[in-house]
Design an enzyme around this catalytic site. Sequence first.
Site, PDB file in Angstrom:
ATOM      1  N   GLY A 185     -23.603  14.577 -75.894  1.00  0.00           N
ATOM      2  CA  GLY A 185     -23.759  15.988 -75.848  1.00  0.00           C
ATOM      3  C   GLY A 185     -23.063  16.641 -77.017  1.00  0.00           C
ATOM      4  N   ASP A 201     -21.569  17.365 -85.141  1.00  0.00           N
ATOM      5  CA  ASP A 201     -20.659  17.811 -84.110  1.00  0.00           C
ATOM      6  C   ASP A 201     -19.246  17.361 -84.478  1.00  0.00           C
ATOM      7  OD1 ASP A 201     -23.003  18.355 -82.777  1.00  0.00           O
ATOM      8  OD2 ASP A 201     -22.909  16.485 -81.782  1.00  0.00           O
TER       9      ASP A 201
HETATM   10  O1  RIB Z   1     -25.545  16.105 -81.949  1.00  0.00           O
HETATM   11  C1  RIB Z   1     -25.849  14.849 -81.274  1.00  0.00           C
HETATM   12  C2  RIB Z   1     -25.907  15.110 -79.627  1.00  0.00           C
HETATM   13  O2  RIB Z   1     -27.169  15.698 -79.466  1.00  0.00           O
HETATM   14  C3  RIB Z   1     -25.958  13.914 -78.955  1.00  0.00           C
HETATM   15  O3  RIB Z   1     -24.788  13.226 -78.596  1.00  0.00           O
HETATM   16  C4  RIB Z   1     -26.892  14.202 -77.845  1.00  0.00           C
HETATM   17  O4  RIB Z   1     -26.448  14.186 -76.530  1.00  0.00           O
HETATM   18  C5  RIB Z   1     -27.321  15.588 -78.026  1.00  0.00           C
HETATM   19  O5  RIB Z   1     -26.794  16.381 -77.304  1.00  0.00           O
END
Ligand code: RIB
Length: 290
Positions: free
Chosen positions: A38, A238
């Site tokens: 996520g 992320d």
């Molecule tokens: O950016 C990667 C993420 O995108 C993954 O961990 C997946 O869960 C989606 O949310």
Amino acid sequence: MTIWNLGSINADMVYGLPHLPSAGETLAALTLERFLGGKGANMSVAAARAGSRVAHVGGIGSDGRWALDRMTEYGVDTRFIAQVDVPTGHAIIAVDAEGENQIILYPGANHAIAQDQLGQALSQAVPGDLLVLQNETNAQVEAARMGRDLGLTVCYAAAPFQADAVQAVLPYLDFLILNEVEAEQLRESTGLSVSDLPVQHVLVTLGSKGARYLPKDGEVLEIPAHKVKAVDTTGAGDTFTGYVLAGMDRGLPMPQAIAQANRAAALMVTRHGTADVIPDLKEVLEARFT
Ligand code: RIB
């Protein structure tokens, strides 16, 4: 200070494939691995591993206790994650031999976050704390508005990108992070180029080229990325965002925060997986790149 993250929590099912499937194709996976993921959880774990105090606001279903336990283990404050009557979100992630991916998302509990829950969490924030949002939960506008009213530094990672979702939170933002293609899409829908957006700090990621920082009252800077052999790019963006936020939280000058985030992202693409494999600050500082 604390980084408050209204963010998604997913079970990531990662399938290693010889190539990404095309329409109508049936393709056998070579590998299957499961990770905590996520975009929200990845950012929380990255910022916590970079040394920040992080409180995550989110939702899981009755099947998601493991995710909460794992986030706690990784140093994230999980007291504001609620269990709701909807299954935990999950992502089906295809990764090809070059490390590129394709992601199918089931939002589940990530779209069932209650206003009350958000209000209770943010009532404990203090001016100067950071609030980060991405586009994988409900309640983004409410959170951004609350964050602005409480004197928090409101940050938006525009992923997955939707121009109307960015526009809805734009009036409340202090910090926006998006990639080059998304910056162009936002210009087409708002008529504003990134340098004209009413946001104090804009960060445009340039993939393997690094990142461009556009402060409202300052010089545009480009900070190059490190050259590495990527095996899986999932979660690298992320990780980058989490490290930038942690740098801001620690009071690092922005170019230094971005440089550290570039190192973290470079390490991340050399690993298979998402939140569980995000490097900690020691690894990031000690990494040697050619
Ligand atoms: O950016 C990667 C993420 O995108 C993954 O961990 C997946 O869960 C989606 O949310």
